[in-house]
Design an enzyme around this catalytic site. Structure first.
Site, mmCIF file in Angstrom:
data_model
loop_
_atom_site.group_PDB
_atom_site.id
_atom_site.type_symbol
_atom_site.label_atom_id
_atom_site.label_comp_id
_atom_site.label_asym_id
_atom_site.label_seq_id
_atom_site.Cartn_x
_atom_site.Cartn_y
_atom_site.Cartn_z
ATOM 1 N N ALA A 119 -19.856 1.986 4.646
ATOM 2 C CA ALA A 119 -19.268 1.208 3.550
ATOM 3 C C ALA A 119 -20.274 0.194 2.988
ATOM 4 C CB ALA A 119 -18.002 0.506 4.036
ATOM 5 N N LYS B 15 -21.534 -6.377 4.198
ATOM 6 C CA LYS B 15 -20.701 -5.923 3.069
ATOM 7 C C LYS B 15 -20.533 -7.075 2.083
ATOM 8 C CE LYS B 15 -17.838 -2.849 5.974
ATOM 9 N NZ LYS B 15 -16.483 -2.393 6.298
ATOM 10 N N HIS C 214 -8.191 3.024 -3.033
ATOM 11 C CA HIS C 214 -9.057 3.125 -1.863
ATOM 12 C C HIS C 214 -10.065 4.220 -2.219
ATOM 13 C CE1 HIS C 214 -5.764 1.597 1.145
ATOM 14 N NE2 HIS C 214 -5.625 1.056 -0.050
ATOM 15 N N GLU D 98 0.862 -1.188 0.000
ATOM 16 C CA GLU D 98 0.000 0.000 0.000
ATOM 17 C C GLU D 98 0.893 1.231 0.000
ATOM 18 O OE1 GLU D 98 -3.276 -0.059 2.759
ATOM 19 O OE2 GLU D 98 -2.768 1.950 3.451
HETATM 20 P P1 FAD Z 1 -17.779 1.049 7.960
HETATM 21 O O1 FAD Z 1 -17.705 -0.380 7.562
HETATM 22 O O2 FAD Z 1 -18.882 1.858 7.379
HETATM 23 O O3 FAD Z 1 -17.877 1.065 9.542
HETATM 24 C C1 FAD Z 1 -17.799 2.280 10.296
HETATM 25 C C2 FAD Z 1 -18.477 2.084 11.655
HETATM 26 O O4 FAD Z 1 -19.890 2.015 11.498
HETATM 27 C C3 FAD Z 1 -18.100 0.788 12.372
HETATM 28 O O5 FAD Z 1 -18.066 1.049 13.746
HETATM 29 C C4 FAD Z 1 -19.197 -0.188 12.010
HETATM 30 O O6 FAD Z 1 -19.387 -1.166 13.035
HETATM 31 C C5 FAD Z 1 -20.407 0.737 11.891
HETATM 32 N N1 FAD Z 1 -21.308 0.337 10.792
HETATM 33 C C6 FAD Z 1 -20.949 -0.204 9.592
HETATM 34 N N2 FAD Z 1 -22.035 -0.358 8.801
HETATM 35 C C7 FAD Z 1 -23.076 0.110 9.509
HETATM 36 C C8 FAD Z 1 -24.463 0.234 9.230
HETATM 37 N N3 FAD Z 1 -24.972 -0.171 8.042
HETATM 38 N N4 FAD Z 1 -25.268 0.789 10.194
HETATM 39 C C9 FAD Z 1 -24.758 1.200 11.372
HETATM 40 N N5 FAD Z 1 -23.447 1.088 11.709
HETATM 41 C C10 FAD Z 1 -22.627 0.557 10.780
HETATM 42 N N6 FAD Z 1 -9.439 5.952 5.367
HETATM 43 C C11 FAD Z 1 -9.281 6.935 4.449
HETATM 44 O O7 FAD Z 1 -9.809 8.045 4.637
HETATM 45 N N7 FAD Z 1 -8.549 6.729 3.310
HETATM 46 C C12 FAD Z 1 -7.969 5.535 3.033
HETATM 47 O O8 FAD Z 1 -7.323 5.361 2.005
HETATM 48 C C13 FAD Z 1 -8.100 4.480 3.988
HETATM 49 N N8 FAD Z 1 -7.547 3.264 3.772
HETATM 50 C C14 FAD Z 1 -7.786 2.230 4.647
HETATM 51 C C15 FAD Z 1 -7.253 0.963 4.362
HETATM 52 C C16 FAD Z 1 -7.508 -0.109 5.225
HETATM 53 C C17 FAD Z 1 -6.941 -1.487 4.901
HETATM 54 C C18 FAD Z 1 -8.301 0.094 6.392
HETATM 55 C C19 FAD Z 1 -8.599 -1.049 7.318
HETATM 56 C C20 FAD Z 1 -8.794 1.357 6.685
HETATM 57 C C21 FAD Z 1 -8.547 2.438 5.826
HETATM 58 N N9 FAD Z 1 -9.049 3.712 6.071
HETATM 59 C C22 FAD Z 1 -8.870 4.732 5.162
HETATM 60 C C23 FAD Z 1 -9.716 3.993 7.341
HETATM 61 C C24 FAD Z 1 -11.230 3.795 7.285
HETATM 62 O O9 FAD Z 1 -11.798 4.734 6.408
HETATM 63 C C25 FAD Z 1 -11.731 3.969 8.720
HETATM 64 O O10 FAD Z 1 -11.381 2.873 9.503
HETATM 65 C C26 FAD Z 1 -13.179 4.350 8.878
HETATM 66 O O11 FAD Z 1 -13.346 4.891 10.189
HETATM 67 C C27 FAD Z 1 -14.142 3.189 8.748
HETATM 68 O O12 FAD Z 1 -14.211 2.737 7.472
HETATM 69 P P2 FAD Z 1 -15.017 1.373 7.169
HETATM 70 O O13 FAD Z 1 -15.062 1.214 5.721
HETATM 71 O O14 FAD Z 1 -14.510 0.276 8.017
HETATM 72 O O15 FAD Z 1 -16.461 1.822 7.722
#
Ligand code: FAD
Length: 311
Positions: free
Chosen positions: A128, A170, A81, A18
């Protein structure tokens, strides 16, 4: 048929890096210029290289430039990403079409970290789960979609069970593979691996590993956003090489600062190699190294750990 990283991971363990879009022209030159870091990383034949995306898309031009440079290396799949932060559905559609126009058809679909002081994404989509469903609705199977997984639970989740349920959602909405948040706690990782399997999650798990190279970024990564458990062995490395008054000051009074930085890095590289060993025997589908736009340290890790001995 062009390769899909999820197909690769279903057959054998994948290996990837990455990188992030540098903020300066000089940084871009170092990364994607001739004989730069990207060329050297690609020479180790990773299956893919992903490029991070600034929350809100502030760096999208540079992100595409870096991914174009990855694409120029045949055999290495570029993955972008992408986050929901600040996006309308229409702007998501436009940006994703732009990636396809550049031949980039792999995406890590994220909510994104909420910018300081924000309480929501400020866009049309909040999670997401929704982004994955939207991509499938608008683009069908044109994208291979990765999603984030948090073995320790996302810092804002109400419970690990709820987080796993959303991860399953997801998958149900069309995700092809999982890329994990860093996790140094192997007992927790093994618990999570069994728990997601019990929840019916069958897509491949690609494990994110941040090389332990300096105290400041290790502490920052663990605590500024993620609340990670620090195993005793890693905490010892931080303590034994502590730069006084603390690793965050730019002008430490510690006369051994330079030597401690070097010995921290050596101990951290050894620790990272041990972690990779443990992950490789724990039933995972890929190792994803956060290369931090560095080559030398990353090369030491992949060579020592045997990751580039694959044929
Ligand atoms: P989600 O899956 O949406 O989850 C966020 C929170 O909401 C969690 O607590 C989950 O339990 C809860 N949740 C999920 N779905 C729902 C729903 N339908 N209803 C209610 N609650 C829900 N960030 C950046 O800005 N840029 C990047 O390039 C980047 N790269 C990353 C790469 C990796 C490998 C990882 C692991 C993370 C990266 N991140 C990046 C960070 C990421 O954006 C954060 O961790 C963010 O806070 C959560 O993203 P997520 O997609 O896991 O969110």
């Amino acid at each position: 048929m062009p390769a899909k990283v999820s197909d690769i991971m279903n057959k054998r363990m994948a290996f990837s890096f990455e990188v992030f879009p540098p903020k300066t022209e000089e940084g871009m030159k170092k990364l994607i210029g001739a004989d730069g870091v990207l060329d050297k990383l690609c020479a180790t034949l990773p299956d893919y290289i992903s490029c991070t995306y600034g929350a809100g898309g502030s760096n999208v031009g540079l992100n595409v430039e870096v991914l174009d440079a990855v694409k120029a290396h045949s055999g290495v799949i570029p993955i972008t990403h992408f986050t929901c932060i600040g996006h309308t559905k229409e702007s998501i559609k436009q940006q994703l079409q732009n990636y396809l126009d550049h031949g980039i058809n792999h995406i890590l679909a994220l909510r994104g970290d909420l910018p300081f002081g924000w309480t929501g994404t400020g866009g049309d989509l909040s999670y997401a789960t929704e982004l994955v469903a939207y991509i499938r609705k608008e683009f069908g199977d044109k994208f291979t979609i990765g999603v984030a997984g948090s073995p320790e639970g996302h810092i804002a989740c109400r419970s690990l069970e709820a987080d796993i349920a959303y991860l399953k959602q997801k998958q149900d909405n069309g995700a092809d593979f999982i890329m994990t948040q860093l996790c140094w706690d192997m007992d927790q990782f093994r618990y999570w691996r069994d728990a997601i399997a019990a929840a019916g999650i069958t897509i491949p798990v690609d494990v994110g590993i941040m090389p332990v190279l300096d105290a400041k970024s290790t502490i920052n990564m663990a605590f500024s956003r993620n609340g990670c458990v620090l195993p005793r062995k890693l905490a010892e490395i931080i303590s034994k090489h502590w730069i006084f008054p603390d690793p965050f000051v730019s002008d430490p009074y510690d006369a051994d600062a330079a030597a401690k930085k070097a010995s921290f890095k050596a101990a951290g590289i050894e620790y990272t190699i041990g972690l990779i060993d443990e992950y490789r025997v724990s039933g995972i589908n890929g190792i994803h190294l956060y290369a931090l736009n560095k080559y030398d340290e990353v090369a030491a890790i992949i060579k020592e750990s045997g990751l580039i001995d694959r044929v």
